[in-house]
Design an enzyme around this catalytic site. Structure first.
Site, short mmCIF file in Angstrom:
data_model
loop_
_atom_site.label_atom_id
_atom_site.label_comp_id
_atom_site.label_asym_id
_atom_site.label_seq_id
_atom_site.Cartn_x
_atom_site.Cartn_y
_atom_site.Cartn_z
CB CYS A 59 30.74 -2.90 66.84
SG CYS A 59 31.31 -2.09 65.38
CG ASN A 64 36.39 -5.38 62.23
OD1 ASN A 64 36.31 -6.44 61.61
ND2 ASN A 64 35.80 -5.20 63.39
CD GLN A 124 37.64 -1.55 59.23
OE1 GLN A 124 38.64 -0.85 59.10
NE2 GLN A 124 36.68 -1.24 60.07
CB THR A 140 13.05 9.20 51.67
OG1 THR A 140 11.62 9.08 51.67
CG2 THR A 140 13.47 10.44 50.91
N1 PLP Z 1 31.82 -4.51 58.68
C1 PLP Z 1 33.04 -4.21 59.16
C2 PLP Z 1 34.21 -5.04 58.76
C3 PLP Z 1 33.20 -3.11 60.02
O1 PLP Z 1 34.41 -2.82 60.50
C4 PLP Z 1 32.06 -2.35 60.39
C5 PLP Z 1 32.17 -1.21 61.33
O2 PLP Z 1 33.02 -1.19 62.20
C6 PLP Z 1 30.81 -2.70 59.85
C7 PLP Z 1 30.73 -3.78 59.01
C8 PLP Z 1 29.57 -1.91 60.17
O3 PLP Z 1 29.58 -0.71 59.45
P1 PLP Z 1 28.67 0.53 59.92
O4 PLP Z 1 29.35 1.11 61.11
O5 PLP Z 1 28.69 1.47 58.76
O6 PLP Z 1 27.32 0.02 60.20
#
Ligand code: PLP
Length: 395
Positions: free
Chosen positions: A338, A152, A180, A244
């Protein structure tokens, strides 16, 4: 606003919104209910499952709908690895890489807290996993290997054919975080790397990275792969994920996956052309301003996601660049959305050998990522705002 942050999330596509709408306003029953509205919801859900499975190349029964990439990754690591130990008598041993998303690394740490041995394999200067180092730690006793499809933060595509072959030779299941890559790389080719004997056994997908809805994803789990549920309750999704099922989200994800697969050949060429202009323009702006701007991750080409560009700006404040771009109406990011509110240097850039110290290059990253809604005008806006942003960001 010019939106250049598709790796964080993409807006839902029109086709997704149109496909989802009936499941928000007309077909709204619980798909587990036996009455007619429930059966209609169930039909929609199973159609979505079949469509998603066709895009991945797996069987419909191998699709487990989840609330997104994080849940899918957690289910793979915390659900498959312990189940493999119980079913196959393997060691409590997980292997992963230093550049995984925290959605994999945190569950891996949780296994470590439970007494597991976790080997975290390093990467080269472009973020590509060291396959020889992987081969040195994966054994016939390993419970699970988890390696992402594409990163990412830096867009590097991992050599999964080699990784999967290695796992298959040792009879080990491989989980792949394809969050990604799902919109732009061939998931069917990825799925075909594995078999009942080993290799690719589970693939995580998140809808909102490819034009589906946020809070929606799936884990494709090859049949025969042991899986202990993490969410316990009503036994939905064949007991693999209770709760659900959100039919509208599942329909949106299936629509996004099949549309992305159909569009892929043309879309990859389009995104690569846009990204090529973006990268050349950013590097030229750096040269013009007399500042060092370096592309991070793999060189543009098959080893990198087509719409992905990421840079470090040593000697500049990446944060100021991003703030100045934002003021100019251009939305870019520092890397991982994140961890955007954390002060830590990017673990991905540090794993690639960049300086993670207080004024180190790993703290100066700027990422511009393109997706289905990106146009030439977005790239132009970035390139015209950049000279001022660079001038104001000198430390
Ligand atoms: N894995 C990767 C490589 C990501 O880039 C992300 C989100 O940025 C995730 C997992 C997490 O995905 P989600 O935002 O749908 O929880």
């Amino acid at each position: 606003m010019h939106y250049l942050d598709h790796a964080a999330t993409s807006p839902p596509t029109r086709e997704v919104l149109e496909a989802v709408w009936p499941y928000l306003v007309q077909v709204t029953a619980n798909p587990a209910s036996v009455h007619t509205p429930g059966q209609q919801a169930r039909e929609g859900l199973e159609r979505a499952r079949a469509t998603a499975a066709a895009a991945i190349g797996c069987r419909p029964g191998e699709v487990v709908f989840t609330s997104g990439g994080t849940e899918s990754d957690g289910l793979a690591v915390l659900g498959i690895a312990p189940a493999v130990v119980a079913a196959r008598g393997r060691d409590r041993h997980l292997v992963t890489t230093a550049v995984e998303h925290s959605a994999v690394l945190e569950p891996a740490r949780e296994l470590e807290r439970r007494g597991w041995r976790v080997d975290v394999v390093g990467v080269d200067g472009e973020g590509r996993v060291d396959v020889a180092a992987l081969a040195a730690v994966v054994t016939e006793r390993t419970a699970l290997v988890s390696v992402m499809h594409a990163n990412n933060e830096v867009g590097t595509v991992q050599p999964l054919a080699e990784v999967s072959q290695l796992c298959a030779r040792r009879g080990v299941a491989l989980h792949v975080d394809a969050v990604q890559s799902a919109g732009v790389l061939d998931l069917r080719a990825l799925w075909s790397l594995g078999s009942a004997a080993g290799g690719v056994a589970a693939v995580s997908v998140s809808a909102h990275k490819l034009g589906g809805l946020r809070g929606s994803g799936l884990l494709a789990v090859r049949s025969g792969t042991p899986l202990e549920p993490v969410a316990l309750g009503g036994g939905q999704e064949r007991g693999r994920r209770s709760g659900t099922v959100d039919v509208a989200s599942a329909v949106g994800l299936a629509t996004a996956l099949s549309a992305a697969a159909a569009r892929r050949p043309h879309e990859v060429v389009r995104l690569e052309a846009l990204r090529g202009r973006l990268v050349a323009g950013v590097l030229a702006a750096g040269e013009e301003a007399g500042v060092s701007v370096q592309l991070t991750g793999a060189a543009p080409g098959p080893g990198r996601l087509p719409g992905h560009a990421s840079f470090v700006l040593p000697g500049l404040s990446g944060e100021v660049v991003l703030a100045e771009l934002d003021l100019a109406g251009v939305a870019c990011s520092s890397g991982s959305a994140c961890s955007a509110d954390s002060d830590d240097a990017s673990h991905v850039l540090v794993a690639m050998g960049l300086d993670g110290g207080p004024a180190g290059a790993a703290r100066t990253s700027v990422r511009a990522t393109l997706g289905w809604s990106s146009t030439d005008a977005d790239v132009d806006a970035l390139l015209s705002a950049l000279p001022t942003a660079l001038a104001r960001a000198r430390l």
